[in-house]
Design a protein around this motif. Structure first.
Motif, mmCIF file in Angstrom:
data_model
loop_
_atom_site.group_PDB
_atom_site.id
_atom_site.type_symbol
_atom_site.label_atom_id
_atom_site.label_comp_id
_atom_site.label_asym_id
_atom_site.label_seq_id
_atom_site.Cartn_x
_atom_site.Cartn_y
_atom_site.Cartn_z
ATOM 1 N N LYS A 101 75.840 98.698 -27.290
ATOM 2 C CA LYS A 101 74.633 99.072 -28.042
ATOM 3 C C LYS A 101 73.402 98.959 -27.147
ATOM 4 O O LYS A 101 72.499 99.793 -27.156
ATOM 5 C CB LYS A 101 74.455 98.162 -29.254
ATOM 6 C CG LYS A 101 75.578 98.322 -30.278
ATOM 7 C CD LYS A 101 75.459 97.251 -31.353
ATOM 8 C CE LYS A 101 76.701 97.255 -32.257
ATOM 9 N NZ LYS A 101 76.766 96.047 -33.083
ATOM 10 N N ASP A 102 73.401 97.915 -26.395
ATOM 11 C CA ASP A 102 72.279 97.734 -25.475
ATOM 12 C C ASP A 102 72.285 98.814 -24.411
ATOM 13 O O ASP A 102 71.211 99.292 -24.011
ATOM 14 C CB ASP A 102 72.354 96.334 -24.824
ATOM 15 C CG ASP A 102 71.683 95.292 -25.683
ATOM 16 O OD1 ASP A 102 70.611 95.610 -26.258
ATOM 17 O OD2 ASP A 102 72.202 94.157 -25.801
ATOM 18 N N GLU A 142 73.369 101.787 -24.770
ATOM 19 C CA GLU A 142 72.869 103.009 -25.371
ATOM 20 C C GLU A 142 71.350 103.003 -25.523
ATOM 21 O O GLU A 142 70.664 103.967 -25.159
ATOM 22 C CB GLU A 142 73.532 103.219 -26.748
ATOM 23 C CG GLU A 142 73.447 104.648 -27.196
ATOM 24 C CD GLU A 142 74.129 104.881 -28.562
ATOM 25 O OE1 GLU A 142 75.025 104.098 -28.913
ATOM 26 O OE2 GLU A 142 73.709 105.811 -29.262
ATOM 27 N N LEU A 143 70.864 101.883 -26.039
ATOM 28 C CA LEU A 143 69.411 101.771 -26.219
ATOM 29 C C LEU A 143 68.688 101.882 -24.883
ATOM 30 O O LEU A 143 67.650 102.539 -24.771
ATOM 31 C CB LEU A 143 69.051 100.441 -26.890
ATOM 32 C CG LEU A 143 69.287 100.377 -28.397
ATOM 33 C CD1 LEU A 143 68.964 98.980 -28.924
ATOM 34 C CD2 LEU A 143 68.410 101.390 -29.134
ATOM 35 N N GLU A 166 68.671 105.337 -23.771
ATOM 36 C CA GLU A 166 67.679 106.064 -24.566
ATOM 37 C C GLU A 166 66.272 105.845 -24.011
ATOM 38 O O GLU A 166 65.488 106.775 -23.883
ATOM 39 C CB GLU A 166 67.722 105.593 -26.032
ATOM 40 C CG GLU A 166 68.906 106.141 -26.809
ATOM 41 C CD GLU A 166 68.795 107.648 -27.102
ATOM 42 O OE1 GLU A 166 67.649 108.209 -27.027
ATOM 43 O OE2 GLU A 166 69.817 108.287 -27.387
ATOM 44 N N PHE A 207 61.824 98.414 -30.502
ATOM 45 C CA PHE A 207 62.275 99.392 -29.528
ATOM 46 C C PHE A 207 61.117 100.042 -28.771
ATOM 47 O O PHE A 207 61.225 100.321 -27.578
ATOM 48 C CB PHE A 207 63.100 100.474 -30.238
ATOM 49 C CG PHE A 207 63.645 101.508 -29.306
ATOM 50 C CD1 PHE A 207 64.656 101.172 -28.389
ATOM 51 C CD2 PHE A 207 63.143 102.806 -29.292
ATOM 52 C CE1 PHE A 207 65.148 102.128 -27.512
ATOM 53 C CE2 PHE A 207 63.641 103.760 -28.407
ATOM 54 C CZ PHE A 207 64.652 103.423 -27.516
#
Lengths: 151, 856
Positions: free
Chosen positions: A16-17, A19-20, A23, A123
């Motif tokens: 998840k990290d 991916e973030l 991003e 974010f």
């Protein structure tokens, strides 16, 4: 002769990290330059072109984004290895950590980290923080003469 | 010194008279010596003068006598020459036989030649009958009858006849001469004589009267002895008519005996001459005659030089004796003068000395520190000094004359113990301590020293010396009390003291020390015997401590050790203290110290130590547990920080991504939900951060250092820069000091307080925030004052609790952890935090940080 890759090596075990982070890097058009490894061992293997990375093209990434809490070998251990390895010690390393723990921060700087970025919960703030990485990338893209000669 | 001089002067008088006597004797002896010397000199002089005179007289007498003899011989010769002349004899005989007026010229010529050559007065030719036939020179003056008689006799006997000196019976003139007979050569008949006449006044006398040496009184006498009679034949110096007239008379010149004439030697003698004058004389017989030549010289003249010398000597004697006498007298005078001057000076000196001594004694008496009183035999006070009057508190003037027992009485007054009576009875000096009653009735303790007052060997009274010993007695009592106190307190504290002689190695101790050691007087007190008391386990250490450190290196002794009490063998703990003292030369002279029985305390200490050790162990155990718990907590919070935030971040991140990607497709409600999710996640993040901070503030190790609070405040304001951008805030930061503390933790304090001030002034059009510090009682009091919404002081107690809030989240966001953190940090710095506020009227938060000095 060292070849400077225009890559960013991201060491992060949490997908998840990853991916973030990707991003966030995408906001600065840096996402497709990123190579992701999942623990400290893989970081060193990649850098030393060992194991699964023994066939990768030679050359050093522009910067290593390093999470602290990783399986097998954590980020601080990796940092220590890199700084003690004559071939790797010049590599720019930025710690990207959820930990705002002072002890981690101090340890990182003592081990010679180039920058320490706490991953904010928000974010938007994270994207702001990654902007710093973009700056690093921009600077470090200009390969230092000694690095290019050595590769 | 002065006394000696004085006594010398006093003893000088008899010495002086002795000296005088001696002086007189010397004077007499000197005079006698001079007299004797003068006399001897005189006698010697006189003898020599006399001898010289006699010699002179004798030689003159001899000379005259010999010249007379020679003269006679000349007469004889002339007579012989003439009468033995044959022609003359013929002519003379014819002439006598045939007198004529015209005698033959030859005859006259011959006779004239003889007469003139021989200086004869007259040459006369006489016949046998004594008639004058021829006279040359012609002279008709008849001859003296005695001469004619002699001529007749001479003619008849045909013998030469000397005509002695005689006075002419015709003219009275003195003559002398020779009759020489004439014998006719043819017939041998005696025809006559020739008379050779000499005028002595012209020839003999002048000759006799001449004196061959200088002299005033020298004279020559021609003396003829006729039986016992002596006749002067010549005129004398002092009697021109003496010839033939002066005869020796009784008491007159007594000539030498006949022997002189025989021997032909002059004989000296002394006597009176015809004038009755003392003379020296010599006599010489003229051979062939009855004449004696006597030469005399006046005694006065002879002795004149001797006498003159004698007088000179005498004068000298007198002068020298006088001078001697005078000088002695003068010396004596001077001595006496000096003596009396000295005596007077000494007398003056001794008077001064006496006066001085008197003044000194008077002053000593007056100013003596002790009271002094003199009492006569009748108990009358005759004299006191100021000190006495002061001590007895009596008027100085009234003391003298009063009875001694009235003024300053003691308990012996009037009893046989009375000091005065005893001393008068001959007891000698007495000393006593006694209470005396003063004039005002108060009592004073005195040390009395009483002495007999003796004048000329007789006790005329008593001298008393009073010393006020009230204070001394009190001091002694105090001293005794102190000593008792010391002993008793030492006993109570079980402290004994000792004094050790480091050279001899012996010591003495107090009674309490004996009790501590359990020893009696018989126990030997040496270092070895003391070590014998020390417990065997401690003995080596203590011996080293005493011998090497205390006595060797001169370090103070300060040790706890065990002893084994001698009396009952019980082991006791003692604490020994000792320190060396040094003499002037710097070598150890003694060691003084105390030894305290600390058994009970020591046992208690041992017990305390045991309990302490147990507690230590417990604390160590607890600490270990706590440390374990702490590290667990550390791991937990790390976990929270790291792992709890990750999902939140993911939620936040993906909601954000979702929003950005799908916002157009969501309706208003959907968008609202996304906002709520984002907001909640953010809130959760803040909460976690605050909780982590709170946890960290309580746990992390303090890193103390110098902190510049002014700098720190500016630093703490930085995060609020964006929040302040749209607001009007008047920020007043006063002078802030440096403090000693943990910079990171103190920053939390400022961040929270400033954050609160900014937050709660939000409703104000113009926010006033002032930061300052004041200093009081060793601490710095910092404050942050705002004009915000304030709070109700009723709930002030809840202000610093965790999660305690006085405002709603919708009104003012917050977790309720900030002030709890402030309180924790301040507490950890040893300070205090409090707040003053009223609802809607601002708030002031205070916290204190102690000054560095108090903290170090």
């Amino acid at each position: 002769m060292k070849i400077s890759l225009r890559t960013i090596l991201l060491a992060e075990d949490n997908p998840k990290d990853v991916e973030l982070t990707l991003e966030a890097l995408a906001e600065y058009n840096l996402a497709n330059q990123v190579v992701v490894v999942h623990d400290g061992v893989e970081v060193l293997e990649y850098l030393r072109r060992e194991g699964q990375f023994r066939l990768r093209a030679p050359g050093m990434p522009a910067v290593l984004l390093l999470d602290i809490k990783m399986p097998r070998m954590d980020g601080l251990e990796v940092l220590r290895e890199i700084r003690h390895d004559p071939d790797l010690h010049a590599l720019p390393v930025v710690i990207l950590s959820s930990s705002a723990q002072e002890s981690d921060l101090i340890a990182g700087y003592e081990l010679g980290v180039n920058s320490y970025v706490v991953k904010p919960v928000d974010f938007k703030e994270f994207v702001d923080a990654v902007h710093v990485l973009g700056q690093y990338w921009a600077i470090l893209n200009e390969v230092p003469p000694d690095v290019s000669e050595d590769a | 010194m002065r006394d000696t001089e004085l006594s010398n002067a006093l003893h000088d008088a008899p010495r002086e008279s002795r000296f005088e006597r001696a002086l007189i004797w010397v004077l007499v002896a000197a005079t006698a010596a001079i007299a004797v010397a003068g006399f001897v000199f005189y006698v010697t002089q006189r003898a020599s003068v006399v001898a010289e005179a006699n010699r002179q007289l004798s030689s003159i007498a001899n000379l005259k006598a010999e010249e007379l003899v020679s003269w006679r011989q000349g007469l004889d010769r002339d007579a012989f020459m003439l009468t033995e002349n044959h022609a003359f004899a013929v002519l003379a005989s014819s002439m006598v036989d045939h007198p004529s007026e015209t005698p033959p010229e030859d005859l006259v010529g011959w006779m004239k030649a003889i007469q003139q050559a021989g200086s004869y007065d007259r040459l006369v030719l006489l016949d046998g009958a004594g008639r004058v036939v021829l006279s040359v020179p012609a002279d008709k003056t008849p001859l003296s009858a005695s001469t004619i008689r002699l001529a007749v006799k001479a003619s008849a006997s045909a013998s030469e006849t000397f005509v002695d000196l005689h006075r002419s019976s015709v003219t009275g003139h003195p003559y002398v001469g020779l009759l020489d007979p004439i014998v006719d050569p043819a017939t041998k008949r005696h025809v006559g004589t020739v008379y050779f006449r000499v005028d002595p006044t012209k020839f003999l006398y002048p000759y006799l009267s001449t004196w061959p040496v200088p002299g005033k009184t020298g004279q020559t006498l021609l003396v003829e002895r006729r039986g016992n009679q002596e006749l002067i034949l010549n005129p004398l110096r002092y009697d021109p008519n003496a010839a033939f007239t002066l005869r020796s008379a009784p008491g007159g010149i007594h000539l030498a005996p006949q022997a002189t004439a025989v021997t032909g030697h002059a004989r000296a003698y002394e006597g009176l001459d015809y004038r009755g004058v003392d003379v020296f004389s010599t006599e010489r017989a003229v051979p062939g005659s009855s004449w004696h030549v006597v030469t005399t010289m006046d005694r006065n003249e002879v002795l004149a030089p001797a006498n003159e010398h004698g007088w000179q000597v005498l004068l000298l004697m007198i002068i020298s004796t006088t001078a001697l006498g005078l000088s002695i007298v003068s010396a004596q005078r001077r001595r006496e003068t000096a003596f009396y001057r000295e005596k007077s000076r000494l007398a003056e000196d001794s008077r001064h000395a006496l006066q001085k001594a008197y003044d000194e004694i008077e002053q000593v008496f007056k100013t003596a520190a002790d009271g002094m009183r003199i009492i006569d035999r009748d108990f009358n006070t005759t004299r006191v000094n100021d000190t006495f009057a002061e001590m007895a508190r009596i008027d100085f003037g009234k003391a003298v004359g009063a009875k001694c027992y009235d003024d300053f009485s003691g308990r012996w007054c009037g009893t046989p113990e009375c000091t005065l009576q005893r001393i008068l009875a001959g007891s000698g000096p007495l000393s006593d301590v006694i209470e005396k009653r003063r004039a005002d009735g108060s009592m004073v303790s005195c040390l009395i020293t009483a002495q007999p007052f003796v004048i000329d060997g007789e006790i005329v009274g008593v001298i008393e010396d009073f010393r006020d010993i009230t204070d001394r007695l009190a001091a002694e009592a105090q001293l005794e009390e102190n000593a008792t106190l010391l002993v008793e307190s030492q006993r109570a504290a079980a402290v004994g003291h000792y004094s050790l002689d480091p050279v001899a190695g012996t010591w003495t101790g107090s009674a309490v020390l004996d009790e501590i050691f359990g020893i009696d007087d018989a126990y030997e007190r040496t270092i070895d015997s003391w070590l014998a008391i020390v417990h065997p386990d401690d003995r080596n250490v203590i011996e080293t401590c005493m011998r090497n450190h205390a006595l060797g290196d001169c370090l103070p002794m300060d040790r706890d050790y065990r002893i084994q009490r001698i009396s009952d063998g019980e082991v006791r703990w003692v604490h020994g203290l000792g320190r060396l003292t040094f003499d002037a030369a710097g070598s150890p002279s003694a060691m003084f110290g105390v030894i305290q029985d600390i058994t009970e305390r020591k046992l208690a200490e041992i017990e305390v130590q045991r309990v302490h050790d147990e507690l230590e162990q417990i604390v160590a155990d607890r600490t270990a547990q706590l440390e374990a718990a702490n590290s667990e907590l550390e791991a937990f919070s790390y976990s929270v920080s790291h792992d709890l935030r990750a999902p939140l971040r993911h939620v936040s991140g993906f909601v954000d991504l979702l929003g950005s990607r799908e916002r157009e497709r969501l309706d208003e409600k959907g968008t609202h939900y996304l906002d709520i999710i984002s907001d909640s996640v953010r809130q959760m993040g803040v909460l976690i951060d605050d909780l982590l901070q709170f946890s960290r503030v309580g746990r992390t190790e303090m890193k103390r250092g110098d902190v510049d609070m002014a700098e720190l405040v500016l630093e703490a304001l930085k995060p609020f820069e964006s929040a302040l951008r749209d607001r009007v805030v008047e920020l007043d930061i006063g002078e802030l000091p440096h403090v000693r503390g943990d910079r990171g933790l103190l920053r939390v304090v400022w961040e929270n307080l400033l954050g609160n001030a900014i937050k709660y002034t939000r409703p104000r059009k113009t926010a006033h925030i002032s930061v300052g510090c004041r200093h009081e009682e060793g601490q710095s009091v910092f404050f942050v004052k705002d004009n915000g919404v304030g709070f109700d002081m009723t709930y002030a107690g809840k202000l610093f609790g965790v999660f305690q809030r006085l405002h709603s989240s919708s009104e003012f966001e917050g977790t309720g952890i900030g002030l709890a953190n402030v309180s924790r940090v301040v507490a950890r710095h040893g300070g205090r935090v409090w707040a003053e506020a009223s609802l809607d009227d601002g708030a002031t938060f205070y916290f204190t940080i102690p000054d560095p000095r108090r903290h170090e």
